[in-house]
Structure formats: structure tokens, C-alpha cells
Design a protein around this motif. Structure first.
Motif, PDB file in Angstrom:
ATOM      1  N   HIS A   1       0.813  -1.209   0.000  1.00  0.00           N
ATOM      2  CA  HIS A   1       0.000   0.000   0.000  1.00  0.00           C
ATOM      3  C   HIS A   1       0.851   1.265   0.000  1.00  0.00           C
ATOM      4  N   ASP A   2       2.122   1.158   0.387  1.00  0.00           N
ATOM      5  CA  ASP A   2       2.984   2.337   0.387  1.00  0.00           C
ATOM      6  C   ASP A   2       3.419   2.751  -1.011  1.00  0.00           C
ATOM      7  N   GLY A   3       3.098   1.971  -2.024  1.00  0.00           N
ATOM      8  CA  GLY A   3       3.407   2.375  -3.389  1.00  0.00           C
ATOM      9  C   GLY A   3       4.530   1.573  -3.995  1.00  0.00           C
ATOM     10  N   LEU A   4       5.235   2.195  -4.926  1.00  0.00           N
ATOM     11  CA  LEU A   4       6.345   1.580  -5.638  1.00  0.00           C
ATOM     12  C   LEU A   4       7.585   2.434  -5.462  1.00  0.00           C
ATOM     13  N   ALA A   5       8.740   1.793  -5.616  1.00  0.00           N
ATOM     14  CA  ALA A   5      10.019   2.495  -5.483  1.00  0.00           C
ATOM     15  C   ALA A   5      10.969   1.974  -6.540  1.00  0.00           C
ATOM     16  N   ALA A   6      11.847   2.852  -7.001  1.00  0.00           N
ATOM     17  CA  ALA A   6      12.888   2.494  -7.962  1.00  0.00           C
ATOM     18  C   ALA A   6      14.221   2.997  -7.426  1.00  0.00           C
ATOM     19  N   VAL A   7      15.270   2.238  -7.690  1.00  0.00           N
ATOM     20  CA  VAL A   7      16.598   2.537  -7.166  1.00  0.00           C
ATOM     21  C   VAL A   7      17.554   2.713  -8.336  1.00  0.00           C
ATOM     22  N   ALA A   8      18.426   3.716  -8.231  1.00  0.00           N
ATOM     23  CA  ALA A   8      19.436   3.990  -9.245  1.00  0.00           C
ATOM     24  C   ALA A   8      20.770   4.245  -8.558  1.00  0.00           C
ATOM     25  N   ALA A   9      21.836   3.791  -9.183  1.00  0.00           N
ATOM     26  CA  ALA A   9      23.188   4.020  -8.673  1.00  0.00           C
ATOM     27  C   ALA A   9      23.718   5.343  -9.218  1.00  0.00           C
ATOM     28  N   CYS A  10      24.385   6.107  -8.367  1.00  0.00           N
ATOM     29  CA  CYS A  10      24.913   7.421  -8.742  1.00  0.00           C
ATOM     30  C   CYS A  10      26.434   7.410  -8.617  1.00  0.00           C
ATOM     31  N   SER A  11      27.093   7.988  -9.598  1.00  0.00           N
ATOM     32  CA  SER A  11      28.541   8.168  -9.511  1.00  0.00           C
ATOM     33  C   SER A  11      28.849   9.335  -8.576  1.00  0.00           C
ATOM     34  N   THR A  12      30.105   9.472  -8.211  1.00  0.00           N
ATOM     35  CA  THR A  12      30.514  10.511  -7.275  1.00  0.00           C
ATOM     36  C   THR A  12      31.385  11.553  -7.967  1.00  0.00           C
ATOM     37  N   VAL A  13      31.525  12.690  -7.317  1.00  0.00           N
ATOM     38  CA  VAL A  13      32.314  13.806  -7.824  1.00  0.00           C
ATOM     39  C   VAL A  13      33.265  14.257  -6.727  1.00  0.00           C
ATOM     40  N   ASN A  14      34.526  14.476  -7.069  1.00  0.00           N
ATOM     41  CA  ASN A  14      35.504  14.983  -6.097  1.00  0.00           C
ATOM     42  C   ASN A  14      35.312  16.489  -5.980  1.00  0.00           C
ATOM     43  N   PHE A  15      34.544  16.872  -4.959  1.00  0.00           N
ATOM     44  CA  PHE A  15      34.181  18.277  -4.790  1.00  0.00           C
ATOM     45  C   PHE A  15      35.346  19.107  -4.291  1.00  0.00           C
TER      46      PHE A  15
ATOM     47  N   ALA B   1      -3.554  -4.925   7.384  1.00  0.00           N
ATOM     48  CA  ALA B   1      -4.362  -4.934   6.174  1.00  0.00           C
ATOM     49  C   ALA B   1      -4.018  -3.755   5.288  1.00  0.00           C
ATOM     50  N   ARG B   2      -3.750  -2.613   5.886  1.00  0.00           N
ATOM     51  CA  ARG B   2      -3.376  -1.433   5.096  1.00  0.00           C
ATOM     52  C   ARG B   2      -2.047  -1.660   4.403  1.00  0.00           C
ATOM     53  N   ARG B   3      -1.108  -2.329   5.094  1.00  0.00           N
ATOM     54  CA  ARG B   3       0.198  -2.556   4.498  1.00  0.00           C
ATOM     55  C   ARG B   3       0.123  -3.563   3.363  1.00  0.00           C
ATOM     56  N   ARG B   4      -0.732  -4.572   3.495  1.00  0.00           N
ATOM     57  CA  ARG B   4      -0.775  -5.645   2.512  1.00  0.00           C
ATOM     58  C   ARG B   4      -1.827  -5.413   1.433  1.00  0.00           C
ATOM     59  N   ALA B   5      -2.452  -4.262   1.426  1.00  0.00           N
ATOM     60  CA  ALA B   5      -3.493  -4.012   0.441  1.00  0.00           C
ATOM     61  C   ALA B   5      -2.920  -4.051  -0.973  1.00  0.00           C
ATOM     62  N   PRO B   6      -3.595  -4.701  -1.898  1.00  0.00           N
ATOM     63  CA  PRO B   6      -3.071  -4.798  -3.257  1.00  0.00           C
ATOM     64  C   PRO B   6      -3.150  -3.475  -3.996  1.00  0.00           C
ATOM     65  N   ILE B   7      -2.339  -3.356  -5.012  1.00  0.00           N
ATOM     66  CA  ILE B   7      -2.301  -2.150  -5.827  1.00  0.00           C
ATOM     67  C   ILE B   7      -3.024  -2.417  -7.133  1.00  0.00           C
ATOM     68  N   ASP B   8      -3.899  -1.523  -7.524  1.00  0.00           N
ATOM     69  CA  ASP B   8      -4.622  -1.658  -8.765  1.00  0.00           C
ATOM     70  C   ASP B   8      -3.649  -1.680  -9.940  1.00  0.00           C
ATOM     71  N   HIS B   9      -3.978  -2.485 -10.955  1.00  0.00           N
ATOM     72  CA  HIS B   9      -3.063  -2.655 -12.088  1.00  0.00           C
ATOM     73  C   HIS B   9      -2.833  -1.339 -12.828  1.00  0.00           C
ATOM     74  N   GLN B  10      -3.873  -0.576 -13.044  1.00  0.00           N
ATOM     75  CA  GLN B  10      -3.706   0.702 -13.738  1.00  0.00           C
ATOM     76  C   GLN B  10      -2.888   1.679 -12.909  1.00  0.00           C
ATOM     77  N   ARG B  11      -3.149   1.709 -11.603  1.00  0.00           N
ATOM     78  CA  ARG B  11      -2.351   2.575 -10.737  1.00  0.00           C
ATOM     79  C   ARG B  11      -0.881   2.141 -10.740  1.00  0.00           C
ATOM     80  N   ARG B  12      -0.655   0.839 -10.772  1.00  0.00           N
ATOM     81  CA  ARG B  12       0.713   0.339 -10.802  1.00  0.00           C
ATOM     82  C   ARG B  12       1.428   0.798 -12.072  1.00  0.00           C
TER      83      ARG B  12
END
Length: 374
Positions: free
Chosen positions: A143-157, A263-274
Motif C-alpha cells: 500500500h505504500d506504493g512503488l520504489a525504484a533505485v538507481a546508482a549514482c557516480s561521485t564527484v571529487n568536490f 491490512a493497510r500494508r498488505r493491500a493490493p495495488i490496482d493494475h492501472q495505478r501500478r
């Protein structure tokens, strides 16, 4: 006009004498409780006796509220410690329910005597915030939604000129101003194992075209071996995590507050919303890659195997980082080499198993018994 921004933006406001509203509330409640107790039993108990009991109690409350450990106040630290001591140590992922432990794990079948306290400790269900993962590496948080993860390079500031530093800060500021949904920058430090690299160097050294190259490869392998023995090797990874809410209508929750939260945590996500949330996540990662490229930062979305490796290491932060290529996706079918006793027609194809390994079930059963007993 320049404006000073505090470095600790999550710091609570100080109201009186450097104390927060929460600290003042705890101290005031303790003082009123002791005063009410004095009004109730003051005529029955001598004043020195009451002060001898109330003084240490009030001092303990002041110490617990004012002093801090590991960045949190002592009262919260002690409350977390009490919850940790009272929580079960064995947790398993069992949506269908936890079966009873076998006799060989809980004690001797004939006498019923338990082996030790760890073997008789009951298991509790493990509720993870992650309920699944798509083929694109998008993490399903229920129920908290979806998340995506990306790797970031670094910069010598530090090595940049003041003008270049201002340009980097401005580029990063433009990305922060573009945010319209939750995002997190996570810096992970994990131990690494160079055994595979060392073995590969020694194996391929003999195939090099010149003896000097072979000696150099073997020397580098010896250097890596000594480095692994003398130091705890670490690697740092910077991750960008973006999240999109994608809830749907909730079912009727079970009675009780805990049941409603589950129940709130395990609630399914609608396909269109996904699908809409996945499209927004992909667009946000593309925007982050475009905006942060001006600061010299490369944003690379993680694949399903890489995201699985990140989640696996988050569950065991003290473990050694496993190679990403050796991890299967959550929905991949894992096969093993066929046993010699199996008929030829029932042999399953295998591309991951080592033919030299023993595929009989008895060693695996023994390992499972040892782990369960511990």
C-alpha cells in the motif's frame, strides 16, 4: 541576500533552557506525579524518607531525558532496548502460517527434553515492507506504493575550483527544486570479498603472452591476498531511491488496530495505478539523470538482479557483498543438475549448478537441521 540554513533540519525546537516540548512534558509530568504522591502520603511518610525516594527517581528521569546516546535521548534508547529484548529472535516469512517445529529441533523425541533455549524459542512471522519486484527492477511496497533505485557516480568536490564548486551546487540545487515526490539519497558501505578476483588472476596468468605479464599478474594477486588478510576492505555506493504512492481501495480490516495496520500494508495495488506509478518512476529517474549530468553525476537505474542484491544486503548489513551476477531474479526458476538415479526423460536442464557438487538431499538436510537448531 544570503540566508543561513541549519545543517540539522530535523532538530526539534528548543523552548525553555534548551529543552524541547517533549522533554518539558516528561519532566513536568514526573514533577506533578511526585507532587501528587507527596500530597497523598505526606502525612504518613517522613519528609527525609520521601525525598530519599523521590530525589533519585527525579534524577534518573532528568538523566534519561537530557542525556543522549547514539544520537537519541536515553529514554528512547532504553525503550528501543526493551522492545528489542522482548521481541522474538527467530522470524520466518510464512504467509500461510508457521507450522510446529519438528521433534528433532525442539528436543529428543523419546524424552521430550529441549536441547537448549535457542532451539525452543518460538518463531514469529516476518513482515517485510517489500512484497514483490517487477522485471524492470521496480520494488513493490504494498500500500505504500512503488520504489525504484538507481546508482549514482561521485564527484571529487574538494579538488574543484570555487567557480566549479558553485556550478556543482547550483546543478544539484536545480535537481532538488524539481522534486515533487519523495526521494532519498542513500550512501551504503559494505564489506567486499576479493576471492573471485584473486582466483581469476591466478588462473589466467599462465595464458598471458609474456612471462613478465604472468609475473605481474601473480604479483598483483599476492598483493590482493595480503590486502584482504591485513585490512577490512570496504566499498561505498551512492543510491538514489524514488518512490511513488499507488494505493487502492482497502478491504475491510480485521478487528483491532494491529489488524487494520497489517491490512493497510498488505493491500493490493490496482493494475492501472501500478502502471501509472511505474511510468512516473521511469520519468523521474530520467529527469534525475538529465539534471544531475550537469554536475558530472551519472545516474544508472538498477536492474532486477542489482536491486535484489541491495535488498539482500540491507537484510544482512554485516555480511559480505555478493556478486550481482550470481543472484537470480525473484521470479526466475532455479534448476540443479539431475541426479544419476533420475531417469533420462525426467532430467531437468541446468545452467547454474556445478556438476562436481553433490546433489543428493542428505547434506542439505543436515545443513538445514544445524541452522534450525542454532
Amino acid at each position: 541576500m544570503s540566508v543561513k540554513i541549519p545543517s540539522d533540519v530535523d532538530r526539534e525546537d528548543r523552548l525553555v533552557a534548551g529543552l524541547t516540548a517533549r522533554q518539558l512534558g516528561i519532566l513536568a509530568a514526573t514533577g506533578l506525579l511526585l507532587y501528587g504522591l507527596w500530597q497523598a502520603i505526606g502525612d504518613l511518610v517522613p519528609t527525609p524518607v520521601f525525598l530519599g525516594v523521590a530525589g533519585p527517581l527525579m534524577t534518573a528521569v532528568v538523566i534519561a531525558v537530557v542525556f543522549r546516546r547514539d544520537g537519541i535521548s536515553l529514554d528512547r534508547w532504553l525503550l528501543a532496548a526493551a522492545r528489542h529484548v522482548g521481541s522474538p529472535r527467530r522470524r520466518v516469512h510464512a504467509p500461510e502460517g508457521i507450522p510446529a517445529a519438528p521433534a528433532w529441533a525442539t528436543g529428543h523425541a523419546s524424552t521430550g527434553r529441549a536441547r537448549d533455549a535457542h532451539a525452543t524459542q518460538a518463531a514469529s512471522p516476518l513482515e517485510l515492507p517489500v512484497t514483490g519486484m517487477t522485471d524492470a527492477g521496480v520494488i513493490d511496497l504494498g500500500h505504500d506504493g512503488l520504489a525504484a533505485v538507481a546508482a549514482c557516480s561521485t564527484v571529487n568536490f574538494a579538488l574543484r575550483t570555487p567557480a566549479e564548486q558553485d556550478a556543482l551546487v547550483a546543478a544539484f540545487g536545480r535537481y532538488l527544486h524539481s522534486l515533487s515526490a519523495p526521494a532519498q539519497l542513500l550512501i551504503r558501505v559494505q564489506r567486499i570479498d576479493l576471492t573471485d578476483q584473486i582466483v581469476s588472476l591466478r588462473r589466467r596468468a599462465a595464458a598471458l603472452p609474456h612471462p613478465a605479464l604472468e609475473r605481474a599478474a601473480l604479483g598483483h594477486a599476492d598483493f590482493l591476498s595480503g590486502l584482504s588478510r591485513e585490512a577490512d576492505l570496504l566499498q561505498r555506493q551512492v543510491l538514489l531511491v524514488v518512490r511513488e504512492p499507488a494505493g487502492s481501495a482497502l478491504p475491510i480490516p480485521p478487528p483491532g488496530l494491529l489488524g487494520a495496520l497489517r491490512a493497510r500494508r498488505r493491500a493490493p495495488i490496482d493494475h492501472q495505478r501500478r502502471q501509472a506509478a511505474e511510468a512516473r518512476l521511469s520519468r523521474r529517474l530520467a529527469e534525475a539523470a538529465s539534471l544531475l549530468s550537469a554536475a558530472g553525476i551519472t545516474v544508472t537505474p538498477l536492474t532486477v538482479g542489482q536491486a535484489t542484491a541491495v535488498l539482500a544486503h540491507a537484510s544482512d548489513p554485516d555480511g559480505v557483498a555478493a556478486p550481482v551476477g550470481a543472484l537470480a531474479a525473484p521470479d526466475d526458476v532455479i534448476t540443479t543438475a539431475a541426479s544419476r538415479d533420475d531417469p533420462p526423460g525426467d532430467a531437468a536442464p541446468s545452467h547454474d549448478a556445478d556438476p562436481s557438487e553433490d546433489t543428493s538431499g542428505e547434506p542439505l538436510l543436515e545443513q538445514f537441521r544445524e541452522r534450525y537448531a542454532r
